[in-house]
Design a protein around this motif. Structure first.
Motif, PDB file in Angstrom:
ATOM      1  N   SER A  44     -21.717 -40.206  26.866  1.00 42.74           N
ATOM      2  CA  SER A  44     -21.791 -39.584  28.187  1.00 42.74           C
ATOM      3  C   SER A  44     -21.037 -40.507  29.139  1.00 42.74           C
ATOM      4  CB  SER A  44     -23.247 -39.436  28.631  1.00 42.74           C
ATOM      5  OG  SER A  44     -23.749 -40.643  29.142  1.00 42.74           O
TER       6      SER A  44
ATOM      7  N   GLU B 159     -22.317 -42.298  31.067  1.00 43.65           N
ATOM      8  CA  GLU B 159     -23.165 -43.499  31.172  1.00 43.65           C
ATOM      9  C   GLU B 159     -23.000 -44.455  30.005  1.00 43.65           C
ATOM     10  OE1 GLU B 159     -27.062 -41.750  31.712  1.00 43.65           O
ATOM     11  OE2 GLU B 159     -26.783 -41.784  33.878  1.00 43.65           O
TER      12      GLU B 159
ATOM     13  N   TYR C  22     -32.001 -43.141  25.456  1.00 42.15           N
ATOM     14  CA  TYR C  22     -31.119 -42.494  26.422  1.00 42.15           C
ATOM     15  C   TYR C  22     -31.696 -41.149  26.869  1.00 42.15           C
ATOM     16  CZ  TYR C  22     -27.135 -40.104  28.437  1.00 42.15           C
ATOM     17  OH  TYR C  22     -26.321 -39.400  29.277  1.00 42.15           O
TER      18      TYR C  22
END
Length: 94
Positions: free
Chosen positions: A18, A20, A32
């Motif tokens: 992602s 992130e 996560y």
């Protein structure tokens, strides 16, 4: 909101990506997913396109009722009945 259910369909060495970061293995993926749940972030997928063990889709991310991101390059790869990759098409392992 069910990280255990999500993780149960992952391969042991699954990779999630992602904006992130990258999360490798069931434990990292569970952490996560739990962080997304804790922050009230959810994803809605549409326009599924499946071919040869790969599913491409459009997605929208929401935090509460506010849209916080979207794209048309979501990808999930399935091998032997388990998800081995879930993330953006550009991050797919070679």
């Amino acid at each position: 909101g069910q990280s255990d259910k999500t993780v149960s369909i992952l391969a042991d060495n699954a990779l999630m990506t992602s904006p992130e970061g990258r999360f490798q293995g069931k434990d990292a993926c569970r952490q996560y997913v739990n962080s997304l749940i804790d922050r009230g972030i959810r994803q809605e997928n549409t326009n599924y396109r499946a071919s040869g063990g790969e599913v491409r889709y459009d997605y929208k991310w929401y935090q509460g009722s506010t849209a916080v991101g979207e794209g048309k390059d979501g990808l999930t790869v399935v091998k032997d009945g388990r998800i081995t990759f879930d993330g953006l098409e550009q991050d797919k392992p070679k």
